[in-house]
Design a protein around this motif. Structure first.
Motif, PDB file in Angstrom:
ATOM      1  N   ILE A 167       0.821  -1.215   0.000  1.00  0.00           N
ATOM      2  CA  ILE A 167       0.000   0.000   0.000  1.00  0.00           C
ATOM      3  C   ILE A 167       0.856   1.266   0.000  1.00  0.00           C
ATOM      4  O   ILE A 167       0.364   2.355  -0.310  1.00  0.00           O
ATOM      5  CB  ILE A 167      -0.968   0.019   1.197  1.00  0.00           C
ATOM      6  N   ALA A 168       2.135   1.124   0.337  1.00  0.00           N
ATOM      7  CA  ALA A 168       3.035   2.277   0.314  1.00  0.00           C
ATOM      8  C   ALA A 168       3.659   2.499  -1.059  1.00  0.00           C
ATOM      9  O   ALA A 168       4.340   3.507  -1.278  1.00  0.00           O
ATOM     10  CB  ALA A 168       4.139   2.092   1.354  1.00  0.00           C
ATOM     11  N   SER A 169       3.445   1.576  -1.998  1.00  0.00           N
ATOM     12  CA  SER A 169       4.039   1.706  -3.323  1.00  0.00           C
ATOM     13  C   SER A 169       3.367   2.829  -4.105  1.00  0.00           C
ATOM     14  O   SER A 169       2.144   3.017  -4.006  1.00  0.00           O
ATOM     15  CB  SER A 169       3.911   0.394  -4.099  1.00  0.00           C
ATOM     16  N   PRO A 170       4.117   3.586  -4.897  1.00  0.00           N
ATOM     17  CA  PRO A 170       3.500   4.667  -5.683  1.00  0.00           C
ATOM     18  C   PRO A 170       2.623   4.100  -6.798  1.00  0.00           C
ATOM     19  O   PRO A 170       2.847   2.983  -7.271  1.00  0.00           O
ATOM     20  CB  PRO A 170       4.710   5.414  -6.256  1.00  0.00           C
ATOM     21  N   PRO A 171       1.633   4.852  -7.228  1.00  0.00           N
ATOM     22  CA  PRO A 171       0.797   4.398  -8.342  1.00  0.00           C
ATOM     23  C   PRO A 171       1.617   4.260  -9.625  1.00  0.00           C
ATOM     24  O   PRO A 171       2.588   4.997  -9.843  1.00  0.00           O
ATOM     25  CB  PRO A 171      -0.251   5.506  -8.489  1.00  0.00           C
ATOM     26  N   VAL A 172       1.222   3.317 -10.450  1.00  0.00           N
ATOM     27  CA  VAL A 172       1.803   3.163 -11.778  1.00  0.00           C
ATOM     28  C   VAL A 172       0.647   3.060 -12.772  1.00  0.00           C
ATOM     29  O   VAL A 172      -0.482   2.753 -12.395  1.00  0.00           O
ATOM     30  CB  VAL A 172       2.720   1.930 -11.889  1.00  0.00           C
ATOM     31  N   THR A 173       0.935   3.318 -14.028  1.00  0.00           N
ATOM     32  CA  THR A 173      -0.093   3.259 -15.062  1.00  0.00           C
ATOM     33  C   THR A 173       0.205   2.124 -16.021  1.00  0.00           C
ATOM     34  O   THR A 173       1.324   2.017 -16.538  1.00  0.00           O
ATOM     35  CB  THR A 173      -0.169   4.584 -15.838  1.00  0.00           C
ATOM     36  N   ASN A 174      -0.781   1.274 -16.246  1.00  0.00           N
ATOM     37  CA  ASN A 174      -0.661   0.220 -17.252  1.00  0.00           C
ATOM     38  C   ASN A 174      -1.548   0.576 -18.443  1.00  0.00           C
ATOM     39  O   ASN A 174      -2.693   1.010 -18.279  1.00  0.00           O
ATOM     40  CB  ASN A 174      -1.084  -1.130 -16.691  1.00  0.00           C
ATOM     41  N   THR A 175      -1.022   0.405 -19.637  1.00  0.00           N
ATOM     42  CA  THR A 175      -1.766   0.721 -20.849  1.00  0.00           C
ATOM     43  C   THR A 175      -2.229  -0.567 -21.527  1.00  0.00           C
ATOM     44  O   THR A 175      -1.420  -1.405 -21.904  1.00  0.00           O
ATOM     45  CB  THR A 175      -0.913   1.541 -21.830  1.00  0.00           C
ATOM     46  N   PHE A 176      -3.548  -0.713 -21.644  1.00  0.00           N
ATOM     47  CA  PHE A 176      -4.137  -1.820 -22.385  1.00  0.00           C
ATOM     48  C   PHE A 176      -4.397  -1.349 -23.817  1.00  0.00           C
ATOM     49  O   PHE A 176      -4.954  -0.267 -24.028  1.00  0.00           O
ATOM     50  CB  PHE A 176      -5.454  -2.259 -21.753  1.00  0.00           C
ATOM     51  N   VAL A 177      -4.033  -2.167 -24.779  1.00  0.00           N
ATOM     52  CA  VAL A 177      -4.217  -1.811 -26.191  1.00  0.00           C
ATOM     53  C   VAL A 177      -4.866  -2.990 -26.907  1.00  0.00           C
ATOM     54  O   VAL A 177      -4.520  -4.153 -26.666  1.00  0.00           O
ATOM     55  CB  VAL A 177      -2.866  -1.498 -26.867  1.00  0.00           C
ATOM     56  N   GLY A 178      -5.828  -2.712 -27.776  1.00  0.00           N
ATOM     57  CA  GLY A 178      -6.432  -3.801 -28.532  1.00  0.00           C
ATOM     58  C   GLY A 178      -7.719  -3.399 -29.204  1.00  0.00           C
ATOM     59  O   GLY A 178      -7.990  -2.219 -29.431  1.00  0.00           O
ATOM     60  N   THR A 179      -8.539  -4.397 -29.490  1.00  0.00           N
ATOM     61  CA  THR A 179      -9.786  -4.226 -30.222  1.00  0.00           C
ATOM     62  C   THR A 179     -10.969  -4.511 -29.312  1.00  0.00           C
ATOM     63  O   THR A 179     -10.935  -5.438 -28.501  1.00  0.00           O
ATOM     64  CB  THR A 179      -9.830  -5.194 -31.422  1.00  0.00           C
ATOM     65  N   VAL A 180     -12.024  -3.727 -29.447  1.00  0.00           N
ATOM     66  CA  VAL A 180     -13.266  -4.019 -28.741  1.00  0.00           C
ATOM     67  C   VAL A 180     -13.834  -5.315 -29.321  1.00  0.00           C
ATOM     68  O   VAL A 180     -13.984  -5.445 -30.542  1.00  0.00           O
ATOM     69  CB  VAL A 180     -14.274  -2.871 -28.910  1.00  0.00           C
ATOM     70  N   ILE A 181     -14.135  -6.289 -28.458  1.00  0.00           N
ATOM     71  CA  ILE A 181     -14.486  -7.620 -28.980  1.00  0.00           C
ATOM     72  C   ILE A 181     -15.868  -7.678 -29.606  1.00  0.00           C
ATOM     73  O   ILE A 181     -16.155  -8.609 -30.360  1.00  0.00           O
ATOM     74  CB  ILE A 181     -14.345  -8.711 -27.905  1.00  0.00           C
ATOM     75  N   ALA A 182     -16.730  -6.703 -29.329  1.00  0.00           N
ATOM     76  CA  ALA A 182     -18.046  -6.664 -29.963  1.00  0.00           C
ATOM     77  C   ALA A 182     -18.046  -5.578 -31.029  1.00  0.00           C
ATOM     78  O   ALA A 182     -17.919  -4.398 -30.708  1.00  0.00           O
ATOM     79  CB  ALA A 182     -19.134  -6.386 -28.934  1.00  0.00           C
ATOM     80  N   PRO A 183     -18.166  -5.942 -32.300  1.00  0.00           N
ATOM     81  CA  PRO A 183     -18.313  -4.909 -33.323  1.00  0.00           C
ATOM     82  C   PRO A 183     -19.557  -4.077 -33.065  1.00  0.00           C
ATOM     83  O   PRO A 183     -20.465  -4.494 -32.339  1.00  0.00           O
ATOM     84  CB  PRO A 183     -18.444  -5.719 -34.618  1.00  0.00           C
ATOM     85  N   VAL A 184     -19.600  -2.911 -33.660  1.00  0.00           N
ATOM     86  CA  VAL A 184     -20.737  -2.017 -33.476  1.00  0.00           C
ATOM     87  C   VAL A 184     -22.034  -2.727 -33.848  1.00  0.00           C
ATOM     88  O   VAL A 184     -22.163  -3.312 -34.918  1.00  0.00           O
ATOM     89  CB  VAL A 184     -20.569  -0.743 -34.325  1.00  0.00           C
ATOM     90  N   GLY A 185     -22.990  -2.713 -32.925  1.00  0.00           N
ATOM     91  CA  GLY A 185     -24.280  -3.345 -33.150  1.00  0.00           C
ATOM     92  C   GLY A 185     -24.323  -4.821 -32.840  1.00  0.00           C
ATOM     93  O   GLY A 185     -25.395  -5.426 -32.852  1.00  0.00           O
ATOM     94  N   ALA A 186     -23.171  -5.434 -32.536  1.00  0.00           N
ATOM     95  CA  ALA A 186     -23.121  -6.865 -32.253  1.00  0.00           C
ATOM     96  C   ALA A 186     -23.093  -7.105 -30.750  1.00  0.00           C
ATOM     97  O   ALA A 186     -22.853  -6.205 -29.958  1.00  0.00           O
ATOM     98  CB  ALA A 186     -21.895  -7.498 -32.917  1.00  0.00           C
ATOM     99  N   SER A 187     -23.327  -8.353 -30.361  1.00  0.00           N
ATOM    100  CA  SER A 187     -23.383  -8.720 -28.954  1.00  0.00           C
ATOM    101  C   SER A 187     -22.213  -9.623 -28.578  1.00  0.00           C
ATOM    102  O   SER A 187     -21.650 -10.323 -29.413  1.00  0.00           O
ATOM    103  CB  SER A 187     -24.703  -9.438 -28.645  1.00  0.00           C
ATOM    104  N   THR A 188     -21.881  -9.598 -27.304  1.00  0.00           N
ATOM    105  CA  THR A 188     -20.868 -10.481 -26.752  1.00  0.00           C
ATOM    106  C   THR A 188     -21.396 -11.067 -25.447  1.00  0.00           C
ATOM    107  O   THR A 188     -22.165 -10.415 -24.737  1.00  0.00           O
ATOM    108  CB  THR A 188     -19.546  -9.725 -26.516  1.00  0.00           C
ATOM    109  N   THR A 189     -21.015 -12.302 -25.152  1.00  0.00           N
ATOM    110  CA  THR A 189     -21.573 -13.016 -24.008  1.00  0.00           C
ATOM    111  C   THR A 189     -20.485 -13.385 -23.018  1.00  0.00           C
ATOM    112  O   THR A 189     -19.455 -13.959 -23.392  1.00  0.00           O
ATOM    113  CB  THR A 189     -22.302 -14.291 -24.461  1.00  0.00           C
ATOM    114  N   ASN A 190     -20.714 -13.058 -21.750  1.00  0.00           N
ATOM    115  CA  ASN A 190     -19.808 -13.393 -20.657  1.00  0.00           C
ATOM    116  C   ASN A 190     -20.546 -14.370 -19.740  1.00  0.00           C
ATOM    117  O   ASN A 190     -21.546 -14.016 -19.138  1.00  0.00           O
ATOM    118  CB  ASN A 190     -19.417 -12.121 -19.890  1.00  0.00           C
TER     119      ASN A 190
END
Length: 220
Positions: free
Chosen positions: A110-133
């Motif tokens: 909890i004493a560690s300083p914040p760091v930033t992680n960058t996620f890069v990629g594609t949205v798995i649901a195309p526009v108008g399409a559905s995805t199931t979890n």
């Protein structure tokens, strides 16, 4: 949908950027999300498909202090898997973290300083399409498969309220400041559950296994 609400930080449209004034979009959306990891435990989820198997060693590339860990949830055994340790940008093992799977990332102490992680990629649901979890009976560590910030219970791109969960089923979020779970919010209540892009949460189903279906909407 308001563009500012769909937090795909700097989204690029694969087939070219169309007229924003007409609110039209191409099918595939790629982008990135900068996620700040506080010192201690963070409950997060990978918001994009990286196109390379969504492996831990490719997704979490921020330089973390020694003894940082990633811990995933075993839905079949209803318990945490053993932690994977890392630091300095490397990990001692690997695991798959596809969009929609929540996991704990411990940034040192909890004493560690914040760091930033960058996620890069594609949205798995195309526009108008559905995805199931798929959500297990009892507990699932999950996250939105669509990188979206808003009310988990009411916003159409999140749509958890229509997953078949009801009554005493609940969602529990993680309090970064207190380093503990917040109180669960049941589906019988009308309380909003505000979430951010790449946030994970604990979902409890008392109805048994069910599917959380999300559709990427781009209309207001």
């Amino acid at each position: 949908m308001r563009t500012k609400t769909l937090l795909i930080a700097v989204a690029a449209l694969a087939a070219g950027i169309l007229a924003s004034s007409a609110q039209t979009y191409s099918q595939n959306i790629v982008g990135y999300a900068n996620v700040v990891l506080v010192g201690g435990n963070n409950l997060i989820a990978n918001p994009f498909d990286d196109g390379n198997g969504n492996q831990l060693t490719n997704l979490i590339t921020a330089i973390l202090p020694a003894k940082s860990t990633v811990t995933t949830w075993n839905t079949g055994l209803q318990m945490f898997n053993g932690p994977i340790t890392g630091g300095g940008g490397t990990w001692n093992a690997n695991t798959t973290l596809p969009p929609g799977v929540g996991f704990f990332l411990k940034n040192g102490t909890i004493a560690s300083p914040p760091v930033t992680n960058t996620f890069v990629g594609t949205v798995i649901a195309p526009v108008g399409a559905s995805t199931t979890n798929g959500l297990a009976a009892l507990y699932t560590l999950a996250g939105s498969q669509i990188p979206y910030a808003g009310d988990l219970m009411s916003d159409t791109n999140l749509n958890l309220v229509n997953s078949g969960l009801a009554g005493k089923s609940s969602v529990t979020t993680w309090n970064l400041g207190l380093q503990m779970y917040n109180g669960p919010v049941t589906f019988a209540s009308s309380s909003p559950i505000p979430v951010t892009v790449a946030q994970g949460y604990l979902i409890r189903s008392v109805q048994g296994p069910t599917n959380w279906v999300q559709t990427l909407n781009v209309t207001p």
